[in-house]
Every structure is written in structure tokens, then in C-alpha cells.
Design a protein around this motif. Structure first.
Motif, PDB file in Angstrom:
ATOM      1  N   ILE A  37      14.712  84.031 -75.885  1.00  0.00           N
ATOM      2  CA  ILE A  37      14.852  84.270 -74.636  1.00  0.00           C
ATOM      3  C   ILE A  37      15.876  83.231 -73.925  1.00  0.00           C
ATOM      4  CG2 ILE A  37      13.429  84.578 -72.347  1.00  0.00           C
ATOM      5  CD1 ILE A  37      10.968  84.399 -74.396  1.00  0.00           C
ATOM      6  N   PRO A  38      16.703  83.932 -73.394  1.00  0.00           N
ATOM      7  CA  PRO A  38      18.024  83.349 -72.802  1.00  0.00           C
ATOM      8  C   PRO A  38      17.740  82.663 -71.383  1.00  0.00           C
ATOM      9  CG  PRO A  38      18.723  85.535 -72.541  1.00  0.00           C
ATOM     10  CD  PRO A  38      17.219  85.566 -73.193  1.00  0.00           C
ATOM     11  N   ILE A  39      16.570  81.836 -71.521  1.00  0.00           N
ATOM     12  CA  ILE A  39      16.108  81.026 -70.392  1.00  0.00           C
ATOM     13  C   ILE A  39      16.529  79.706 -70.030  1.00  0.00           C
ATOM     14  CG2 ILE A  39      14.106  80.621 -71.404  1.00  0.00           C
ATOM     15  CD1 ILE A  39      12.549  81.077 -68.944  1.00  0.00           C
ATOM     16  N   GLY A  40      17.050  79.254 -68.975  1.00  0.00           N
ATOM     17  CA  GLY A  40      17.339  77.993 -68.638  1.00  0.00           C
ATOM     18  C   GLY A  40      18.643  77.422 -69.204  1.00  0.00           C
ATOM     19  N   LEU A  41      19.457  78.426 -69.504  1.00  0.00           N
ATOM     20  CA  LEU A  41      20.934  78.327 -70.179  1.00  0.00           C
ATOM     21  C   LEU A  41      22.066  78.486 -69.233  1.00  0.00           C
ATOM     22  CD1 LEU A  41      20.493  80.110 -73.685  1.00  0.00           C
ATOM     23  CD2 LEU A  41      20.586  77.532 -73.055  1.00  0.00           C
ATOM     24  N   TRP A  42      23.106  77.491 -69.118  1.00  0.00           N
ATOM     25  CA  TRP A  42      24.241  77.799 -68.419  1.00  0.00           C
ATOM     26  C   TRP A  42      25.248  76.606 -68.815  1.00  0.00           C
ATOM     27  CZ3 TRP A  42      20.100  75.391 -65.949  1.00  0.00           C
ATOM     28  CH2 TRP A  42      20.431  74.277 -65.291  1.00  0.00           C
ATOM     29  N   GLY A  43      26.499  76.894 -68.572  1.00  0.00           N
ATOM     30  CA  GLY A  43      27.447  75.840 -68.591  1.00  0.00           C
ATOM     31  C   GLY A  43      28.041  75.725 -69.782  1.00  0.00           C
ATOM     32  N   ALA A  44      27.696  76.899 -70.867  1.00  0.00           N
ATOM     33  CA  ALA A  44      28.435  76.675 -72.220  1.00  0.00           C
ATOM     34  C   ALA A  44      30.029  76.836 -72.233  1.00  0.00           C
ATOM     35  CB  ALA A  44      27.834  77.557 -73.057  1.00  0.00           C
ATOM     36  N   GLU A  45      30.314  77.883 -71.163  1.00  0.00           N
ATOM     37  CA  GLU A  45      31.739  78.060 -71.141  1.00  0.00           C
ATOM     38  C   GLU A  45      32.631  77.024 -70.803  1.00  0.00           C
ATOM     39  OE1 GLU A  45      29.195  79.641 -69.595  1.00  0.00           O
ATOM     40  OE2 GLU A  45      29.296  81.945 -70.390  1.00  0.00           O
ATOM     41  N   GLN A  46      31.996  75.957 -70.040  1.00  0.00           N
ATOM     42  CA  GLN A  46      32.715  74.760 -69.580  1.00  0.00           C
ATOM     43  C   GLN A  46      32.442  73.688 -70.508  1.00  0.00           C
ATOM     44  OE1 GLN A  46      30.516  76.763 -67.451  1.00  0.00           O
ATOM     45  NE2 GLN A  46      32.276  77.698 -66.231  1.00  0.00           N
ATOM     46  N   ASN A  47      31.898  73.878 -71.590  1.00  0.00           N
ATOM     47  CA  ASN A  47      31.503  72.760 -72.596  1.00  0.00           C
ATOM     48  C   ASN A  47      30.696  72.014 -72.056  1.00  0.00           C
ATOM     49  OD1 ASN A  47      32.965  74.005 -74.602  1.00  0.00           O
ATOM     50  ND2 ASN A  47      34.933  73.246 -74.096  1.00  0.00           N
ATOM     51  N   ARG A  48      29.863  72.391 -71.063  1.00  0.00           N
ATOM     52  CA  ARG A  48      28.737  71.545 -70.655  1.00  0.00           C
ATOM     53  C   ARG A  48      27.301  72.035 -70.503  1.00  0.00           C
ATOM     54  NH1 ARG A  48      31.995  69.469 -65.319  1.00  0.00           N
ATOM     55  NH2 ARG A  48      33.185  68.151 -65.907  1.00  0.00           N
ATOM     56  N   LEU A  49      26.881  72.580 -71.891  1.00  0.00           N
ATOM     57  CA  LEU A  49      25.527  73.355 -71.906  1.00  0.00           C
ATOM     58  C   LEU A  49      24.433  72.713 -71.353  1.00  0.00           C
ATOM     59  CD1 LEU A  49      24.182  75.695 -73.359  1.00  0.00           C
ATOM     60  CD2 LEU A  49      23.881  74.168 -75.213  1.00  0.00           C
TER      61      LEU A  49
END
Length: 339
Positions: A288-300
Motif C-alpha cells: 500500500i503506497p501510504i506515507g510515501l513521497w520525495g523519492a523523485e528528489q532523492n529525499r524519500l
């Protein structure tokens, strides 16, 4: 001249205090890497289908952001919301099902994982500067230290715990897994580096544990005396350590953190890809992709821990990176324990 100096000093003090508060909201592994170090968390995310777990397209809701550190979520036993450890201000905080926040325990002494026992007491692993311990934090009349050493040695970065229906306690630090029976002393039952979340199966015959440096979640058979036998690989994480990754979060470890069980015996764990779900046999069911962001900026930014909540325990809450999310599931959390 003296009055002007006082005014300048007062202004500077306010600026410094504001900066300190902002920094506290984003510091520490207890609250994830800083919420101010990347883009804001998304508010519009949909879950993919996992049969029996979540329906395709179910909205993943941002409940609160920012908060001052996030760890140790556990459901309120009356179904009205969750508690979590607001580590950067040393509080145990409460959020109800409508998103209203309040302080539940004023002074939490560096609390990390939380759990309820059969008496309705709130237990925690604590990491104060004066020595780490397992303790009762609530109600006030029951506050007590349960263990502050193992064989005379201090604990090292206490992390998570689970309490059985018989009030046996399993907990972790960076050196392994520990066990304590009511009224007894803590003893090490598994010698592992970089252990993290722990949870018991619904029949309490199996202990699951997250190994942040491994490829697999571990499982152990629980013995009558609380010891663990038959260590084995249970389920393979989708999230694995990526050596040399541009994102330091991915290079650090696999992200395997908090855990929970549903009433069908499925195991849920927070990792670098969201919440991974495994069948009672260790089969990978999906994430479940919950609480995920920032991977595109290499700041997961990712979930650290999770719990079921609500009157029917069908809301899955996650905390991490100073954000709280939830998603409504087809599955229900275990009823016999708080987590």
C-alpha cells in the motif's frame, strides 16, 4: 540605549526560538528525516487492489502534517483514534477519527514504541538521556519502570515492543530481541544487530521481527518459557537496501520498521515502499503506497510505524516523516490486543 538593546535581544530570541521549533519538527529518526527537507506530502493518493486487504482506488488520506516527530502508533482501545509518540516534544499525543489532536501523556522521556497490556496500562520503550528502559506511562497511578537493563548491561536504542494477552513483553534494540514476563527480569532471546519492529501472530505462537539489514522478515516459534526457536526467513521484502543509492534513505537499510497483524493473520510492515502485506504463510500480497513521497528528489519520506484503529479496526494508520496517514481497508486489525 539599554532599552534598545533589550528590544533587539528579545527579537533575536524569538527568531532563534522559532528556528529551533521548526528544526525540532523535522529532526531525528524517531520522526523521520526532516519534513522541511523536501516537498510537502501528497494529499491525493489511491491504493492498488490487494485481495481481501484493500479495494482498488481506495483514497489514502493525509490526516496530520506536520507533527513534532512520529513513532509508536497504537489504537485507542475504545476505537476512537490512535496514540503516537511525538518524540521531538516528548509527548504521547492523541488524534481522534475526525483529526482532532491533543496531548495524552505530557512527559514521555524519549518514548518510541507503545503497547497496551491486559490491565489497560500504556507501556513504552523509553530512551531518556539518563538510561533506557521499558516502562508503564499511563495511567498516572501505574507509572513504573519494568526493566532498565539486561544482565546488568544497559539497552542500546530501544525501538519497539509487543505485549501478549498474558502480558509477556517482547521488545527490540540494536543488539537483538528481548523477553520479559510480568514481575520478571528482561532476557535476550535473539542476538541480532539492527532489529526493529516486532509483533506476535494472532495465536501468539509465532513472533515476527523486522531485520533492517536483511532481505527477509524473520519468524520464530514462541516457547512456553518465552524463548524463541526455529528462526527462519518468513517473507521477502520488496524493499531492499540499495548500496550506493543517491537517496541516503535507500542506501542506509531496507526501511523495515513497525509491524501489525490483521484478524486473518496477515502481517503488515512499514518499509521504503509503503506498507508491505504478507499472508500467514509469508507470501507477498502487495504494498500500500501510504506515507510515501520525495523519492523523485532523492529525499524519500516513508512510513515508520502503523496500527489499525476505529470501532471495527478497519482504518490502517501510519506515522512517519512527521506525517500521519490513514486508509480504509477490507481487512480488520486483530481484536485481542491493541496491535
Amino acid at each position: 540605549m539599554e532599552s534598545r538593546s533589550r528590544r533587539i535581544f528579545a527579537v533575536l530570541a524569538v527568531v532563534v526560538l522559532a528556528a529551533a521549533i521548526a528544526g525540532a519538527q523535522g529532526r531525528g529518526r524517531g520522526g523521520g528525516r526532516g519534513a522541511d527537507q523536501g516537498p510537502p506530502p501528497p494529499k491525493d493518493v489511491a491504493a492498488p487492489a490487494i485481495p481481501g486487504v484493500v479495494a482498488a482506488g481506495t483514497h489514502i488520506e493525509l490526516v496530520a502534517f506536520p507533527v513534532a516527530g512520529t513513532e509508536g502508533p497504537v489504537r485507542l482501545l475504545d476505537g476512537s483514534g490512535i496514540l503516537w509518540t511525538e518524540r521531538n516534544v516528548s509527548h504521547i499525543s492523541k488524534i481522534d477519527l475526525n483529526g482532532n489532536r491533543s496531548t495524552f501523556v505530557e512527559s514521555a522521556e524519549g518514548a518510541n514504541g507503545l503497547a497496551w497490556d491486559s490491565k489497560g496500562r500504556l507501556l513504552a520503550v523509553l530512551r531518556p538521556s539518563t538510561g533506557e528502559k521499558v516502562a508503564v506511562l499511563y495511567p498516572p497511578a501505574s507509572v513504573a519502570t519494568l526493566a532498565d537493563n539486561v544482565d546488568g548491561k544497559p539497552f542500546n536504542a530501544l525501538n519497539d515492543l509487543v505485549v501478549s494477552t498474558k502480558d509477556d513483553i517482547y521488545f527490540t534494540d540494536t543488539q537483538g530481541i528481548y523477553f520479559m514476563r510480568p514481575g520478571g527480569k528482561a532476557k535476550k532471546v535473539a542476538d541480532f544487530k539492527n532489529m526493529n519492529g516486532v509483533v506476535l501472530s494472532s495465536d501468539e505462537k509465532t513472533l515476527y521481527a523486522n531485520h533492517k539489514d536483511g532481505e527477509y522478515m524473520l519468524a520464530f516459534d514462541v516457547q512456553p518459557d518465552g524463548s524463541l526457536k526455529n528462526q527462519r526467513n518468513f517473507g521477502k521484502y520488496k524493499s531492499l537496501t540499495t548500496a550506493g543509492a543517491a537517496d541516503p534513505r535507500l542506501a542506509e537499510d531496507n526501511g523495515a520498521d513497525g509491524m501489525a497483524i490483521d484478524d486473518a493473520g496477515r502481517v503488515y510492515t512499514a518499509t521504503n515502499v509503503g506498507v508491505e502485506v504478507f499472508s500467514p504463510k509469508g507470501e507477498y500480497l502487495g504494498a500500500i503506497p501510504i506515507g510515501l513521497w520525495g523519492a523523485e528528489q532523492n529525499r524519500l519520506q516513508k512510513p515508520q510505524n502503523l496500527t489499525f484503529a476505529g470501532p471495527d479496526r478497519t482504518w490502517l494508520y501510519t506515522v512517519g516523516s512527521n506525517a500521519i496517514y490513514r486508509v480504509h481497508l477490507l481487512a480488520s486489525g486483530i481484536k485481542s490486543r491493541g496491535k
